[in-house]
Design an enzyme around this catalytic site. Structure first.
Site, short mmCIF file in Angstrom:
data_model
loop_
_atom_site.label_atom_id
_atom_site.label_comp_id
_atom_site.label_asym_id
_atom_site.label_seq_id
_atom_site.Cartn_x
_atom_site.Cartn_y
_atom_site.Cartn_z
N TYR A 139 -50.07 91.96 -24.79
CA TYR A 139 -51.40 91.41 -25.05
C TYR A 139 -52.42 92.54 -25.19
O TYR A 139 -53.21 92.57 -26.15
CB TYR A 139 -51.81 90.47 -23.91
CG TYR A 139 -53.27 90.09 -23.93
CD1 TYR A 139 -53.76 89.21 -24.89
CD2 TYR A 139 -54.17 90.62 -23.01
CE1 TYR A 139 -55.10 88.86 -24.92
CE2 TYR A 139 -55.51 90.28 -23.03
CZ TYR A 139 -55.97 89.40 -23.99
OH TYR A 139 -57.30 89.07 -24.03
N SER A 152 -60.62 93.29 -25.00
CA SER A 152 -60.29 92.97 -23.61
C SER A 152 -60.30 94.22 -22.75
O SER A 152 -59.98 95.33 -23.22
CB SER A 152 -58.90 92.32 -23.55
OG SER A 152 -58.43 92.22 -22.22
#
Length: 331
Positions: free
Chosen positions: A154, A129
């Site tokens: 995350y 990501s």
């Protein structure tokens, strides 16, 4: 050729699996169909994939390492496309252990499956990501930049996935590639993403919440561009023990307020805006340098925000009508 796709009922996983099936490959998809967002959308994606005779689905938890290993040894895929994960930056503040289970233990399960497959496995491609870059003023973001200050749990799990993958590649001669996705959007998207939340609220006559007073930029990347880049990378056969990471982004950051204006035009609705402060875990901007992707795979994402949001808005109207009809039938 058989490809094992984790997160096959998810947004990117669905589109990637569909592309592989359309290319004549066999796909074994797995997903746990959790309730992070409406499972009906996930099941609808699976219904689309089930139209292809080369598709097989297994409902499975990534953290169940024995089950993942058994499936891998049963299927013996030449490619693994690992896209399954617990998504969302803000949700990691509410449910941190969901991220540890899916993104850390789940990723480790896939790495172990890759190890067991040995030379049979030609390429492991996995999702990382843009969140790994954290908050930074230096742009664009390059893969060579240090990624040591994640702004959310995350992001920390995704950076951990990269480090674990690099270690497994060296230890067990696994060829693997990580993809740092930048704000992927488009038809069949995720209901927790800003563009979906905005569209839904606008069509229902509700105000939208605009964080950091709209002073944010995102490198929006249309799903078709993502799938094209991903397909090229997945088809490659890197050397054993090779590990690389690529940015997958549009390289053209869009201001949040401009994205909202584009969505207003496509939906024919003026949004009522509630301006709010920055949320924990968010970053001010993202901006991908894709020169490594261009050099190695000859591809640069090219769909602009106007074209991309039009495609989403057209699909979204159809999806809302379809969902409303389904709910009426159940009632």
């Amino acid at each position: 050729m058989t490809c094992l796709v984790t997160g096959a009922a998810g947004f990117i996983g669905f589109h990637a699996a569909k592309a592989q099936l359309e290319a004549g490959e066999d796909v074994v998809g797995l997903d746990n169909l959790n309730t992070y967002y409406d499972p009906a959308l996930k099941r609808a994606r699976l219904d689309e994939l089930a139209r292809f005779p080369g598709f097989r689905f297994e409902k499975m938890d990534l953290a169940d390492n024995d089950a993942i290993a058994a499936l891998a040894m049963d299927v013996r895929p030449q490619r693994i496309l690992h896209l399954g994960a617990q998504a969302g930056v803000r949700y990691s503040l509410e449910a941190p252990f969901a991220y540890a289970r899916s993104n850390l233990l789940g990723h480790l399960s896939v790495l172990e499956a890759a190890r067991l497959l040995g030379d049979r496995l030609e390429h492991l491609v996995y999702a990382s990501s843009s969140s790994v870059y954290g908050e930074r003023s230096q742009v664009p973001f390059r893969e060579s930049d240090a990624a040591e200050c994640p702004a959310s749990l995350y992001a920390a799990t995704k950076r951990s996935d990269e480090l674990m993958s690099a270690a497994y590649c060296r230890l067990y001669d696994i060829p693997a590639t990580g993809l740092r996705f930048f704000t992927v959007y488009g038809p069949w998207g995720r209901p927790d993403m800003a563009y979906w939340l905005f569209a839904e609220a606008m069509l229902e006559g509700r105000p939208i919440e605009v964080f950091n007073n709209g002073d944010m930029e995102r490198d929006f990347t249309f799903i078709d561009d993502v799938v094209e880049a991903l397909s090229r990378i997945l088809a490659a056969t890197p050397a054993r023990a090779h590990h690389a990471v690529y940015n997958i982004g549009g390289s053209s950051p869009v201001r949040l307020v401009d994205m909202i204006e584009t969505l207003e035009r496509e939906l024919g609705v003026d949004a009522e805006k509630i301006m709010l402060p920055m949320q924990p875990g968010d970053v001010t901007r993202t901006y991908a340098d894709t020169s490594r992707l261009e050099a190695d795979y000859g591809y640069k994402p090219k769909v602009g925000i106007e074209e991309g949001l039009k495609a989403f808005a057209d699909w979204f109207r159809v999806w809302r009508g379809r969902s409303a009809a389904a709910n009426s039938a159940q009632a």
